[in-house]
Design a protein around this motif. Structure first.
Motif, PDB file in Angstrom:
ATOM      1  N   LEU A  36      11.594  -8.551   3.776  1.00 49.56           N
ATOM      2  CA  LEU A  36      10.186  -8.292   4.131  1.00 49.56           C
ATOM      3  C   LEU A  36       9.377  -9.566   3.954  1.00 49.56           C
ATOM      4  N   LYS A  37       9.654 -10.278   2.883  1.00 50.26           N
ATOM      5  CA  LYS A  37       8.945 -11.531   2.604  1.00 50.26           C
ATOM      6  C   LYS A  37       9.282 -12.597   3.652  1.00 50.26           C
ATOM      7  N   ARG A  38      10.534 -12.566   4.113  1.00 51.22           N
ATOM      8  CA  ARG A  38      11.001 -13.553   5.098  1.00 51.22           C
ATOM      9  C   ARG A  38      10.280 -13.384   6.438  1.00 51.22           C
ATOM     10  N   PHE A  39      10.009 -12.143   6.808  1.00 54.09           N
ATOM     11  CA  PHE A  39       9.515 -11.900   8.172  1.00 54.09           C
ATOM     12  C   PHE A  39       8.042 -11.501   8.247  1.00 54.09           C
ATOM     13  N   PHE A  40       7.437 -11.091   7.132  1.00 56.02           N
ATOM     14  CA  PHE A  40       6.032 -10.665   7.183  1.00 56.02           C
ATOM     15  C   PHE A  40       5.227 -11.362   6.088  1.00 56.02           C
ATOM     16  N   THR A  41       4.005 -11.766   6.438  1.00 58.19           N
ATOM     17  CA  THR A  41       3.073 -12.203   5.397  1.00 58.19           C
ATOM     18  C   THR A  41       2.447 -10.937   4.794  1.00 58.19           C
ATOM     19  N   ASP A  42       1.782 -11.075   3.669  1.00 63.92           N
ATOM     20  CA  ASP A  42       1.122  -9.911   3.040  1.00 63.92           C
ATOM     21  C   ASP A  42       0.133  -9.261   4.015  1.00 63.92           C
ATOM     22  N   GLU A  43      -0.574 -10.101   4.788  1.00 65.51           N
ATOM     23  CA  GLU A  43      -1.604  -9.577   5.721  1.00 65.51           C
ATOM     24  C   GLU A  43      -0.982  -8.817   6.887  1.00 65.51           C
ATOM     25  N   GLU A  44       0.278  -9.055   7.157  1.00 69.49           N
ATOM     26  CA  GLU A  44       0.931  -8.369   8.293  1.00 69.49           C
ATOM     27  C   GLU A  44       1.544  -7.024   7.884  1.00 69.49           C
ATOM     28  N   LEU A  45       1.489  -6.714   6.605  1.00 72.01           N
ATOM     29  CA  LEU A  45       1.988  -5.407   6.140  1.00 72.01           C
ATOM     30  C   LEU A  45       0.773  -4.551   5.808  1.00 72.01           C
ATOM     31  N   PHE A  46       0.687  -3.376   6.409  1.00 76.83           N
ATOM     32  CA  PHE A  46      -0.534  -2.574   6.336  1.00 76.83           C
ATOM     33  C   PHE A  46      -0.384  -1.416   5.368  1.00 76.83           C
ATOM     34  N   ASP A  47      -1.517  -1.135   4.710  1.00 72.63           N
ATOM     35  CA  ASP A  47      -1.545  -0.073   3.731  1.00 72.63           C
ATOM     36  C   ASP A  47      -2.480   1.012   4.253  1.00 72.63           C
ATOM     37  N   TYR A  48      -1.945   2.118   4.672  1.00 75.03           N
ATOM     38  CA  TYR A  48      -2.789   3.220   5.146  1.00 75.03           C
ATOM     39  C   TYR A  48      -2.079   4.526   4.815  1.00 75.03           C
ATOM     40  N   SER A  49      -2.853   5.607   4.719  1.00 74.45           N
ATOM     41  CA  SER A  49      -2.243   6.867   4.295  1.00 74.45           C
ATOM     42  C   SER A  49      -2.025   7.779   5.492  1.00 74.45           C
ATOM     43  N   PRO A  50      -0.776   8.180   5.739  1.00 75.37           N
ATOM     44  CA  PRO A  50      -0.567   9.131   6.832  1.00 75.37           C
ATOM     45  C   PRO A  50      -1.256  10.459   6.498  1.00 75.37           C
ATOM     46  N   LEU A  51      -1.981  11.010   7.470  1.00 73.71           N
ATOM     47  CA  LEU A  51      -2.701  12.271   7.216  1.00 73.71           C
ATOM     48  C   LEU A  51      -1.737  13.432   7.016  1.00 73.71           C
ATOM     49  N   ILE A  52      -0.515  13.256   7.502  1.00 69.68           N
ATOM     50  CA  ILE A  52       0.450  14.361   7.418  1.00 69.68           C
ATOM     51  C   ILE A  52       1.256  14.350   6.120  1.00 69.68           C
ATOM     52  N   MET A  53       0.854  13.514   5.164  1.00 76.20           N
ATOM     53  CA  MET A  53       1.608  13.368   3.907  1.00 76.20           C
ATOM     54  C   MET A  53       2.037  14.706   3.282  1.00 76.20           C
ATOM     55  N   PRO A  54       1.144  15.706   3.186  1.00 81.47           N
ATOM     56  CA  PRO A  54       1.559  16.979   2.550  1.00 81.47           C
ATOM     57  C   PRO A  54       2.648  17.701   3.340  1.00 81.47           C
ATOM     58  N   HIS A  55       2.848  17.286   4.601  1.00 80.61           N
ATOM     59  CA  HIS A  55       3.888  17.931   5.405  1.00 80.61           C
ATOM     60  C   HIS A  55       5.165  17.104   5.444  1.00 80.61           C
ATOM     61  N   LEU A  56       5.097  15.901   4.836  1.00 79.10           N
ATOM     62  CA  LEU A  56       6.292  15.048   4.762  1.00 79.10           C
ATOM     63  C   LEU A  56       7.010  15.217   3.431  1.00 79.10           C
ATOM     64  N   TYR A  57       6.210  15.387   2.345  1.00 77.89           N
ATOM     65  CA  TYR A  57       6.777  15.437   0.996  1.00 77.89           C
ATOM     66  C   TYR A  57       6.017  16.458   0.161  1.00 77.89           C
ATOM     67  N   SER A  58       6.699  16.974  -0.872  1.00 75.96           N
ATOM     68  CA  SER A  58       5.931  17.697  -1.894  1.00 75.96           C
ATOM     69  C   SER A  58       5.211  16.651  -2.748  1.00 75.96           C
ATOM     70  N   ASN A  59       4.152  17.065  -3.456  1.00 78.12           N
ATOM     71  CA  ASN A  59       3.350  16.036  -4.140  1.00 78.12           C
ATOM     72  C   ASN A  59       4.018  15.435  -5.372  1.00 78.12           C
ATOM     73  N   ASP A  60       5.189  15.965  -5.781  1.00 75.19           N
ATOM     74  CA  ASP A  60       5.906  15.293  -6.876  1.00 75.19           C
ATOM     75  C   ASP A  60       7.048  14.403  -6.357  1.00 75.19           C
ATOM     76  N   GLU A  61       7.141  14.234  -5.064  1.00 73.09           N
ATOM     77  CA  GLU A  61       8.205  13.387  -4.512  1.00 73.09           C
ATOM     78  C   GLU A  61       7.750  11.939  -4.286  1.00 73.09           C
ATOM     79  N   TYR A  62       6.462  11.689  -4.279  1.00 68.67           N
ATOM     80  CA  TYR A  62       6.015  10.309  -4.024  1.00 68.67           C
ATOM     81  C   TYR A  62       4.940   9.889  -5.013  1.00 68.67           C
TER      82      TYR A  62
END
Ligand code: TYD
Length: 153
Positions: A127-153
């Motif tokens: 990841l470090k080799r191919f992306f700078t910190d600015e090229e990796l994005f931090d956002y929350s998928p709105l579907i999170m409760p449908h992807l995992y239970s809340n104790d899985e992440y």
């Protein structure tokens, strides 16, 4: 949450499989947090495949990886490194299980559609080799409760 690196190789680009490959990761529930197209340089390939640099077939791997630009993805999810590696399948596509990307889309060892980080340690370096910190994005998928239970992440 882990992040892992995928390279969609020239074999996939030439064969028009980019959408199919990305679609599998999306449908699985992995989050795309980085995405770029680039032509890999000789040095990038030497570092990325440093464990193969002394092999007699290194030049053909390098030529294959430079046949077209590649697409590079950073994918995020719980246990993402193992999940993506399992989805990719064994290096030799002829032995890769059906249901995996290599198993379903290719017949070759070299022309095997994707690269996926093989451990958490390699994922961090890649990841470090191919992306700078600015090229990796931090956002929350709105579907999170449908992807995992809340104790899985
Ligand atoms: P490797 O890191 O061993 O496998 P993986 O991609 O599954 O992590 O090898 C890197 C790439 O080099 C592999 O995807 C295809 C190519 N390769 C060959 O063409 N012949 C070989 O004998 C090996 C081991 C790899």
């Amino acid at each position: 949450m882990q992040k892992t690196l995928v390279i969609i190789k020239p074999s996939a680009i030439q064969r028009g499989l980019v959408g199919d490959v990305i679609s599998r990761f999306e449908k699985k529930g992995l989050q795309i947090v980085g995405f770029k197209m680039m032509l890999l340089t000789d040095d990038m390939i030497k570092i990325h495949y440093s464990h193969l640099v002394d092999k007699p077939f290194f030049k053909r791997i390098k030529d294959s990886m430079q046949a077209t630009p590649v697409l590079i993805l950073a994918l995020k999810g719980v246990d993402a490194v193992e999940v993506v590696r399992n989805m990719s399948g064994s290096t030799n596509s002829r032995k890769a299980l059906s249901g995996t990307i290599r198993g379903d889309f290719s017949m070759s060892v070299q022309e095997n559609i994707v690269h996926a980080s093989d451990s958490v340690e390699s994922s961090l370096a890649e990841l470090k080799r191919f992306f700078t910190d600015e090229e990796l994005f931090d956002y929350s998928p709105l579907i999170m409760p449908h992807l995992y239970s809340n104790d899985e992440y």
